[in-house]
Design a protein around this motif. Sequence first.
Motif, PDB file in Angstrom:
ATOM      1  N   GLY A   1       0.823  -1.182  -0.102  1.00 36.97           N
ATOM      2  CA  GLY A   1      -0.012  -0.060  -0.039  1.00 36.97           C
ATOM      3  C   GLY A   1       0.975   1.255   0.015  1.00 36.97           C
ATOM      4  O   GLY A   1       2.087   1.166   0.148  1.00 36.97           O
ATOM      5  N   PRO A   2       0.401   2.412  -0.243  1.00 37.78           N
ATOM      6  CA  PRO A   2      -1.189   2.568  -0.327  1.00 37.78           C
ATOM      7  C   PRO A   2      -1.757   2.294  -1.548  1.00 37.78           C
ATOM      8  O   PRO A   2      -1.192   2.520  -2.649  1.00 37.78           O
ATOM      9  N   VAL A   3      -2.898   1.647  -1.466  1.00 41.36           N
ATOM     10  CA  VAL A   3      -3.699   1.328  -2.873  1.00 41.36           C
ATOM     11  C   VAL A   3      -4.796   2.283  -2.772  1.00 41.36           C
ATOM     12  O   VAL A   3      -5.605   2.414  -2.084  1.00 41.36           O
ATOM     13  N   ASN A   4      -4.905   3.114  -4.204  1.00 41.81           N
ATOM     14  CA  ASN A   4      -5.920   4.110  -4.322  1.00 41.81           C
ATOM     15  C   ASN A   4      -6.865   3.452  -5.216  1.00 41.81           C
ATOM     16  O   ASN A   4      -6.780   2.880  -6.280  1.00 41.81           O
ATOM     17  N   VAL A   5      -8.202   3.641  -4.544  1.00 39.76           N
ATOM     18  CA  VAL A   5      -9.153   2.746  -5.393  1.00 39.76           C
ATOM     19  C   VAL A   5     -10.195   3.863  -5.949  1.00 39.76           C
ATOM     20  O   VAL A   5     -11.311   3.298  -6.367  1.00 39.76           O
ATOM     21  N   GLY A   6      -9.711   5.077  -5.946  1.00 35.06           N
ATOM     22  CA  GLY A   6     -10.748   5.950  -6.580  1.00 35.06           C
ATOM     23  C   GLY A   6     -10.976   7.284  -5.622  1.00 35.06           C
ATOM     24  O   GLY A   6     -10.467   7.393  -4.972  1.00 35.06           O
ATOM     25  N   GLY A   7     -12.134   8.020  -6.357  1.00 35.78           N
ATOM     26  CA  GLY A   7     -12.596   9.105  -5.818  1.00 35.78           C
ATOM     27  C   GLY A   7     -14.085   9.273  -6.053  1.00 35.78           C
ATOM     28  O   GLY A   7     -14.575   8.446  -6.932  1.00 35.78           O
ATOM     29  N   GLY A   8     -14.998  10.104  -5.358  1.00 35.36           N
ATOM     30  CA  GLY A   8     -16.303  10.376  -5.354  1.00 35.36           C
ATOM     31  C   GLY A   8     -16.512  11.239  -4.487  1.00 35.36           C
ATOM     32  O   GLY A   8     -16.067  11.780  -3.391  1.00 35.36           O
ATOM     33  N   THR A   9     -18.004  11.524  -4.715  1.00 31.62           N
ATOM     34  CA  THR A   9     -18.648  12.514  -3.914  1.00 31.62           C
ATOM     35  C   THR A   9     -19.739  12.025  -2.753  1.00 31.62           C
ATOM     36  O   THR A   9     -20.036  10.822  -2.724  1.00 31.62           O
ATOM     37  N   PRO A  10     -19.875  12.832  -1.667  1.00 28.11           N
ATOM     38  CA  PRO A  10     -20.794  12.237  -0.697  1.00 28.11           C
ATOM     39  C   PRO A  10     -22.067  11.755  -1.341  1.00 28.11           C
ATOM     40  O   PRO A  10     -22.740  12.478  -2.079  1.00 28.11           O
ATOM     41  N   GLY A  11     -22.539  10.679  -0.621  1.00 27.32           N
ATOM     42  CA  GLY A  11     -23.782  10.082  -0.961  1.00 27.32           C
ATOM     43  C   GLY A  11     -23.612   8.918  -2.156  1.00 27.32           C
ATOM     44  O   GLY A  11     -24.639   8.411  -2.739  1.00 27.32           O
ATOM     45  N   ASN A  12     -22.381   9.037  -2.589  1.00 24.32           N
ATOM     46  CA  ASN A  12     -22.101   8.020  -3.756  1.00 24.32           C
ATOM     47  C   ASN A  12     -20.970   6.884  -3.561  1.00 24.32           C
ATOM     48  O   ASN A  12     -20.911   6.739  -2.356  1.00 24.32           O
ATOM     49  N   GLN A  13     -20.950   6.247  -4.513  1.00 26.77           N
ATOM     50  CA  GLN A  13     -19.961   5.100  -4.311  1.00 26.77           C
ATOM     51  C   GLN A  13     -18.686   5.115  -4.781  1.00 26.77           C
ATOM     52  O   GLN A  13     -18.474   5.842  -5.986  1.00 26.77           O
ATOM     53  N   ILE A  14     -17.620   4.799  -4.267  1.00 22.80           N
ATOM     54  CA  ILE A  14     -16.329   4.674  -4.910  1.00 22.80           C
ATOM     55  C   ILE A  14     -15.864   2.983  -5.164  1.00 22.80           C
ATOM     56  O   ILE A  14     -16.180   2.154  -4.277  1.00 22.80           O
ATOM     57  N   SER A  15     -15.529   2.583  -6.325  1.00 20.60           N
ATOM     58  CA  SER A  15     -15.316   1.249  -6.257  1.00 20.60           C
ATOM     59  C   SER A  15     -13.973   1.041  -7.107  1.00 20.60           C
ATOM     60  O   SER A  15     -13.650   1.765  -8.317  1.00 20.60           O
ATOM     61  N   GLY A  16     -13.171   0.073  -6.780  1.00 18.01           N
ATOM     62  CA  GLY A  16     -12.098  -0.057  -7.354  1.00 18.01           C
ATOM     63  C   GLY A  16     -11.251  -1.425  -6.896  1.00 18.01           C
ATOM     64  O   GLY A  16     -11.618  -2.048  -5.931  1.00 18.01           O
ATOM     65  N   GLN A  17     -10.422  -2.049  -7.637  1.00 15.08           N
ATOM     66  CA  GLN A  17      -9.784  -3.159  -7.318  1.00 15.08           C
ATOM     67  C   GLN A  17      -8.504  -3.033  -6.500  1.00 15.08           C
ATOM     68  O   GLN A  17      -7.704  -1.971  -6.542  1.00 15.08           O
ATOM     69  N   LEU A  18      -8.375  -3.938  -5.468  1.00 15.22           N
ATOM     70  CA  LEU A  18      -7.322  -3.938  -4.695  1.00 15.22           C
ATOM     71  C   LEU A  18      -5.880  -4.093  -5.068  1.00 15.22           C
ATOM     72  O   LEU A  18      -5.065  -3.783  -4.683  1.00 15.22           O
ATOM     73  N   GLY A  19      -6.086  -5.235  -6.058  1.00 12.16           N
ATOM     74  CA  GLY A  19      -4.591  -5.985  -6.578  1.00 12.16           C
ATOM     75  C   GLY A  19      -4.577  -7.269  -6.201  1.00 12.16           C
ATOM     76  O   GLY A  19      -5.483  -7.571  -5.585  1.00 12.16           O
ATOM     77  N   ALA A  20      -3.778  -7.933  -6.980  1.00  9.96           N
ATOM     78  CA  ALA A  20      -3.655  -9.576  -6.754  1.00  9.96           C
ATOM     79  C   ALA A  20      -3.364  -9.924  -5.261  1.00  9.96           C
ATOM     80  O   ALA A  20      -2.395  -9.150  -4.771  1.00  9.96           O
ATOM     81  N   ILE A  21      -4.360 -10.875  -4.926  1.00 11.80           N
ATOM     82  CA  ILE A  21      -4.012 -11.454  -3.462  1.00 11.80           C
ATOM     83  C   ILE A  21      -3.573 -12.987  -3.896  1.00 11.80           C
ATOM     84  O   ILE A  21      -4.382 -13.668  -4.784  1.00 11.80           O
ATOM     85  N   THR A  22      -2.561 -13.555  -3.462  1.00 15.76           N
ATOM     86  CA  THR A  22      -2.095 -14.768  -3.811  1.00 15.76           C
ATOM     87  C   THR A  22      -1.907 -15.639  -2.467  1.00 15.76           C
ATOM     88  O   THR A  22      -1.174 -15.352  -1.545  1.00 15.76           O
ATOM     89  N   VAL A  23      -2.738 -16.826  -2.376  1.00 16.57           N
ATOM     90  CA  VAL A  23      -2.331 -17.733  -1.388  1.00 16.57           C
ATOM     91  C   VAL A  23      -1.323 -19.082  -1.989  1.00 16.57           C
ATOM     92  O   VAL A  23      -1.887 -19.312  -3.015  1.00 16.57           O
TER      93      VAL A  23
END
Length: 193
Positions: free
Chosen positions: A58-80
């Motif tokens: 990190g930090p991983v930036n998942v985007g931006g948005g305004t109050p009352g709305n949604q932000i959606s973004g991918q975190l990046g590869a997770i591997t087990v």
Amino acid sequence: MLKSRLCIPLAALAGVVAAMVVILPSQAGTCPVSTTCPTTVTFTVTAPDGLAITVPNGPVNVGGGTPGNQISGQLGAITVSDQRATLTATWTTSVIASAGGFTTGGGTASETIPATAALYWSGPATATTGTGTFVPGQANAAAAQSLDVSRTAFSKTTGSGNNSATWNPTIVINIPAQAVAGTYTGTVSHSVA
């Protein structure tokens, strides 16, 4: 002291004979003609690396948005990576957001977006190795779960031997209407067992 004809003390000669007997190779089994003569073979399979999880730095930036709305973004590869080489090679990965949620500025109530407003969905695996059944915790956006409590991110429910799975989860933030402008920071933590 007794000596042999070569003037070597008999006690020393006995030691040489004993040493010769010790260094002789062991003999194979002896079998009669037309009989199968078996030799037992052993070897060791090692598992030096165990069970581990790798997450994005990190930090991983998942985007931006305004109050009352949604932000959606991918975190990046997770591997087990499961290098235990076990007969039952199953595991479960858990995910949770920090208890304090995501904060900006001084972290007051208006400067905090709670963990209940952060949703997670793993989606399907982007890559797997080994045998068994790999199961996403949340297959799609409709199955997204809040991160205020520990959730199953991904699991392996059957199979044996070494294996791995990679996925790229999506984080969704429901921005409260009263949220103030700023860059919010918090943690999303994964673990595997």
